[in-house]
Design an enzyme around this catalytic site. Structure first.
Site: not given
Ligand code: A2P
Length: 339
Positions: A135, A248
């Site tokens: 990710c 993130h």
């Protein structure tokens, strides 16, 4: 057009349907109106019989077995590397295209590793399995690609600020529980992370390797080289868990062969697919996880010339790691085959 592409709708199996990424998969398949004929939701024995809704309809979760994939066209795996290694070959044998969200096959030279904004052509070289990248790497690569196409990038120094949901649904709950426990004056329960995550940052994502980097950090190094087909590009990452719920963030510094001015970089970012620029520091506008979570676009800001090195640029990029960093990217890979 292949026989596969001629189908009006596809039988889709979702392995790990009850997890944090599994839930996001269901939302994204519905939002993107993915052409599904039959949907099979698979998880562990513990979840068999549990009901989940998709597009207004209720489905019963089934236990994952080697016989789960009969008639399945596309199998989306998100139940951890162990399950992928064990069951993906059964799905391929049954004739399905597997899109695997785990790290199990990512560095296998026979398995393409794909971000549709970066290397869509690689997807078509598959032998049944296509790997969805890490990710944090996906989010960084969406931003690096337009710069890389303008000037080769020699190296990348990146620090990540990774949300708790990246460690699973239960890890995200642990942060929420610790907040509740703190307010109630109770002892904080630490289970999913090595330390208390509330009011803390933990420079430790995944396990440590012999060179002092963690596996997560080495994924950023290896997967970037694989997707850019460039073994010269070197990535030094420090991956950090922070007490956010979703999305993130990453502070990225790149050294390029040719200089790229901040204005040029903003222009390249703005023209790139899947990426938008929020960079208005005079008005305190820059991407933040609270605002980015829940969407599929990655956002860049704080673009500036790095003053510590020549031909270097520093910027900040944020993306929802459960969506673009996992489920959306995997569904976009599937879409390459259905269009
Ligand atoms: P289950 O809920 O039945 O344990 P997360 O990343 O949020 O922790 O989710 C992990 C996903 O992987 C869940 O859907 C989980 O199902 C699934 N899973 C874990 N172990 C197995 C297993 N042995 N067989 C099938 N699915 C599994």
């Amino acid at each position: 057009m292949s026989e596969f592409q001629k189908k009006a709708a596809y039988n889709v199996a979702l392995v790990g349907a009850t997890g944090a990424v599994g839930e996001t998969f269901l939302n994204i398949l519905a939002e993107r109106n993915f052409p599904i004929a039959e949907l099979k939701l698979l998880a562990s024995k513990r979840s068999a019989g549990k009901e989940l809704t998709y597009d207004g309809k209720t489905y019963k979760v089934e236990e994952l077995t080697h016989d789960s994939f009969e008639g399945v066209d596309i199998a989306l795996f998100s139940a951890g590397g162990g399950r992928s290694l064990e069951y993906a070959p059964s799905a391929v044998k049954a004739g399905a295209i597997v899109i695997d969200n785990s790290s199990a096959f990512r560095m296998d030279p026979t398995v393409p590793l794909v971000v549709p904004e970066v290397n869509p052509e690689d997807a078509f070289k598959h032998n049944g399995i296509i790997a969805n990248p890490n990710c944090t790497t996906i989010i960084m690569l969406v931003a690096l690609k337009p710069l890389y196409d303008y000037s080769k990038i020699k190296n990348v120094v990146v620090s990540s600020y990774q949300s708790t949901s990246g460690a699973g649904a239960l890890a995200m709950e642990e942060l929420e529980n610790q907040a509740r426990q703190w307010v109630n004056g109770e002892k904080l329960v630490v289970d999913k992370f090595a330390h208390q995550i509330l009011f803390n940052v933990i420079p430790h994502v995944d396990s440590f390797t012999d060179n002092g980097y963690t596996k997560e950090e080495m994924k950023m190094f290896n997967e970037t080289q694989k997707m850019l087909h460039d073994t010269d590009i070197k990535v030094s990452a420090t991956c950090v868990r922070v007490p956010t719920l979703s999305a993130h963030s990453e502070s990225v510094t790149i050294e390029t062969v040719d200089p790229i001015s901040p204005d040029k970089a903003r222009e390249l970012f703005a023209a790139a697919p899947g990426l938008e620029v929020i960079d208005d520091t005079a008005n305190a506008k820059y991407p933040m996880p609270l605002e980015v979570a829940g969407g599929d676009t990655c956002y860049v800001g704080r673009v500036r010339t790095d003053i510590a090195r020549d031909n270097s640029l520093t910027f900040w990029v944020v993306g929802d790691q459960l969506r673009k960093g996992a489920a959306t990217n995997a569904v976009q890979i599937a879409e390459l085959f259905v269009k």
